[in-house]
Design an enzyme around this catalytic site. Structure first.
Site, PDB file in Angstrom:
ATOM      1  N   ASP A 104       0.929  -1.163  -0.087  1.00  0.00           N
ATOM      2  CA  ASP A 104       0.224   0.089   0.108  1.00  0.00           C
ATOM      3  C   ASP A 104       0.738   1.099  -0.024  1.00  0.00           C
ATOM      4  OD1 ASP A 104      -2.299  -1.355   0.243  1.00  0.00           O
ATOM      5  OD2 ASP A 104      -2.794  -0.632   1.866  1.00  0.00           O
ATOM      6  N   HIS A 256       3.835  -2.355   3.345  1.00  0.00           N
ATOM      7  CA  HIS A 256       3.884  -1.128   2.665  1.00  0.00           C
ATOM      8  C   HIS A 256       5.303  -0.639   1.921  1.00  0.00           C
ATOM      9  CE1 HIS A 256       0.687  -0.778   5.807  1.00  0.00           C
ATOM     10  NE2 HIS A 256       0.128   0.082   5.285  1.00  0.00           N
TER      11      HIS A 256
END
Length: 760
Positions: A104, A256
């Site tokens: 993400d 991430h």
């Protein structure tokens, strides 16, 4: 009183400047439009850049809410992949021993390429949920991501929580990210992950309508089974442990590749891949996981299903049915592709422009603050030098002088001007040069002189030839060695002439600048100009005087040695700033130019914004003409080259370059208030205002002015200063495009009367 009148009025042929002025006038509107377009382009670029950089920085849950019966239980208990087939919610789980690796918040220029390198090394794909603003800024990374066989999904454009956003905002976030993907990699996608989402059981009544709407538009919403919590930076071992599913279960795993410092993620990722492979796991994308699950279930959606047969979800540029899940990417075509490339191009311009402007802002800020500091230090030194008890210019100058008053249609003011000169404490002769007035100025001057009993007044009428010609006529007609020049709308204090001529006791002094005051200061516009005049005369001119590079003798009050004026060829018609022109010429001829703050004159400042614009436009443009005319002063040698070495650079920097770029301060202040930190930007603006107030207060103290006018200064910074910037920019565009202007007569009211002594 003597009067000289031409025997016959002849129509004067227009000068070269006037001939060109007609053509230039037709070009003024396009220049204003050009300036407006440039300003609009700059504003658009900065708004775009600010919008791109306004994303939320960290992974924080910004809103939570309790679930209710509105969210179907089978969705809350289902797998991490949510679609709306046939308008009914369907969830899909990741097959056992399978990892759908997801990332993400990217792309990030530091961490994403390292993640891609690791994936390439281990020959595994992943699904990246990208932020549209970051895609716009780093399109090449997304292109590499897709070319390497990875999958991309939408993580909104600005990383905003969509739970409480309007439908229009939700659509905009999705569409803008689709355009960014089209411009960066030539694709669109049907995958979506909401910022701040986690597992399906966290869906609440606020977020459920968003997922439902996007599902009806053809999007597949992706959640997580296992969260590495790498954003907490707990250490490599904990990241690997927390990302590992229980008991061989399949999982959508969250890492991430942006949104903060991700060095621990980079170290943990290879260890995690090796560990999961050792446990018998395979890696795939979200679409690959769905395809694998459906294949295992004989073509029917696996996991927890709530609905019946496959529907035909539309939107998002996707196809229909299960193909929407099996192949998330679509090739961007038509308007979407071209609009996407246009977006990427605009962002590239913003990415280049804003840093350059930031550097410019730093330079301008340093220059502005440096100027304030230099003005304060040198003005104080000048004041202390001139007010020492032993300071003297030499033997007092007591011989008569000639006062030249050029006048063109000054019927409202000329009587007040002569009345003030009648009170002069110094012996003078007065020469009124009527430059072809059509309003009876010369008759009014004669009548006023007669009523005042003034026998030392001569009125000379000439064909209209402009202010420089009128002044030159007056100099030729002067009876004395020192000539004082003033405007026809100006009134002198009784002691002004005596104070003004005292510096001529020094034989090196060729010209003296007096202290011009705004008489009509009780209006808002007048108060703004009053502040400007006081600061300009009591700080700027003191500084330039001490540095011996005074750039301008003001037309309202200035004195010259007649021989010096004749030596440099008199007042020139080459520029619209004849006062600046002759001042520089006198410097170059070796004469000293000084400032006499005790010689005060009161002038009527423009009373409307239109007249103010006209006056300052002419002043700034004329100054540029004069500087260009005397550009060779930069290479002048000896004492006469001091203006070129010191004055010319200071005037160019402080009166042209810095003011032209000074609007960057205001633009970046607004930019920072909207996109960065409102409070910090506001405090910075007040800090600059405080410095300006300090300088203004000191200037008012030097001139013994009332401080109450400084109450107008904050408003001056918000309106008047911006207008002056635009005037200067307009003048620069005129100069660069080769336009010429002519002298512009301002409307006068004659409201500035004769001052009583040194009254304020």
């Amino acid at each position: 009183m003597t009067t000289t009148t031409p025997s016959r009025r002849r129509r004067r042929a227009p000068t070269r400047i006037e001939r060109v002025a007609g053509k230039a006038a037709a070009l003024q509107k396009p220049r204003v439009i050009l300036a407006g377009l440039l300003l609009l382009a700059l504003t658009s670029v900065m708004l775009l850049d600010g919008y791109l950089r306004a994303e939320v920085g960290g992974d924080q849950r910004v809103r939570t809410g309790a679930s209710s019966g509105k969210v179907p239980d089978k969705v809350l208990d289902g797998g991490p992949i949510l679609t709306f087939r046939g308008g009914r919610a369907t969830t899909v789980s990741v097959p056992d021993k399978t990892i759908a690796l997801t990332f993400d918040d990217g792309p990030n220029p530091t961490w994403t390429p390292q993640v891609l390198a690791i994936l390439k090394k281990y020959d595994i794909p992943a699904t990246f949920f990208v932020v549209g603003s970051m895609v716009s800024r780093y399109p090449s990374i997304v292109a590499d991501m897709v070319d390497a066989g990875n999958e991309v999904g939408i993580h909104t454009f600005t990383h905003v929580d969509l739970s409480y956003q309007s439908d229009a905002r939700v659509n905009r976030e999705m569409q803008q990210t689709q355009l960014a993907l089209a411009g960066a990699a030539g694709i669109t996608t049907t995958l979506f992950r909401a910022p701040y989402s986690s597992e399906t059981d966290a869906i609440d009544n606020y977020s459920w309508p968003v997922y439902k709407k996007l599902g009806e538009d053809g999007y597949t919403s992706v959640f997580v089974d296992t969260d590495s919590d790498d954003w907490k930076r707990p250490g490599v071992s904990k990241i690997v442990k927390w990302a590992t599913p229980d008991d061989g279960e399949g999982a959508s795993v969250l890492f991430h590749d942006a949104g903060g410092e991700r060095s621990q993620t980079i170290k943990a990722l290879p260890k995690y891949i090796e560990r999961m492979r050792a446990k018998g796991y395979t890696f795939t994308t979200i679409s690959g996981a769905v395809q694998k699950q459906e294949a295992a279930a004989g073509g029917q959606a696996g996991g927890q299903a709530q609905g019946g047969p496959n529907g035909q979800p539309g939107g998002a540029g996707a196809g229909a049915g299960t193909s929407n899940l099996q192949a998330a990417h679509r090739t961007a075509t038509g308007a979407t592709l071209y609009e996407g490339k246009a977006l990427i191009g605009a962002v590239a311009v913003a990415e280049w422009t804003v840093p350059v402007l930031s550097v410019g802002l730093l330079v301008v800020g340093v220059a502005v603050m440096g100027r304030f500091g230099m003005m304060l230090i040198l003005a104080r030194r000048h004041y202390r030098q001139r007010n020492r008890r032993r300071f003297s210019w030499g033997s007092p100058v007591s011989q008569p002088v000639s006062v030249i008053v050029p006048a063109y249609n000054e019927k409202e003011c000329i009587a007040n001007t002569l009345e003030s000169l009648a009170r002069s404490t110094h012996p003078i002769e007065i020469i009124v040069v009527d430059d072809g007035s059509t309003d009876g100025t010369s008759e009014i001057a004669r009548t006023a002189a007669r009523e005042l009993g003034m026998t030392n007044v001569r009125v000379i009428r000439q064909e209209n030839a402009g202010k420089p010609a009128a002044l030159n006529n007056g100099v030729r007609s002067a009876s004395h060695d020192i000539v004082v020049m003033m405007d026809g709308d100006t009134v002198f204090e009784p002691d002004a002439v005596r104070q003004l001529v005292q510096p001529f006791a020094d034989p090196a002094v060729g010209a003296v600048a007096g202290n011009a005051k705004v008489g009509n200061r009780d209006t808002v516009i007048g108060a703004w100009q009053h502040i400007e005049y006081v600061m300009g005369f009591n700080l700027d001119r003191r500084m330039y005087d001490l540095l011996r590079c005074m750039p301008t003798i003001p037309g309202a009050i200035g004195a010259f040695r007649r021989e010096a004026v004749l030596e440099v060829g008199g007042m020139s018609e080459d520029t619209l700033a004849e006062d600046t022109d002759i001042t520089i010429a006198m410097h170059r001829a070796g004469w000293r130019v000084v400032y006499q703050e005790h010689a005060r004159a009161w002038t009527e400042a423009p009373g409307s914004l239109k007249q103010l614009w006209s006056q300052r436009y002419r002043w700034s443009y004329g100054t540029m003409q004069a500087l260009w005319k005397h550009r060779k002063s930069l290479t002048d040698k000896g004492p006469s080259g001091r203006f070129g070495r010191v004055g010319m650079p200071l005037v160019v920097i402080f009166q042209i370059v810095t003011p032209v770029f000074a609007p960057l301060i205001d633009v970046f202040t607004v930019y920072s208030m909207i996109f960065v930190d409102f409070r910090a930007a506001l405090l910075a603006w007040f800090a600059v205002l405080a410095v300006q107030l300090l300088c203004a207060a000191y200037a008012f103290r030097l001139d013994r002015e009332k401080y109450r006018y400084l109450l107008m200064m904050p408003l001056q910074q918000l309106a008047y200063r911006q207008m002056m910037y635009l005037v200067l920019i307009h003048s620069c565009i005129t100069a660069m495009t080769g336009g010429r202007l002519r002298w512009q007569k301002l409307k006068r009211t004659g409201e500035v009367g004769t001052p009583a002594g040194a009254g304020r």
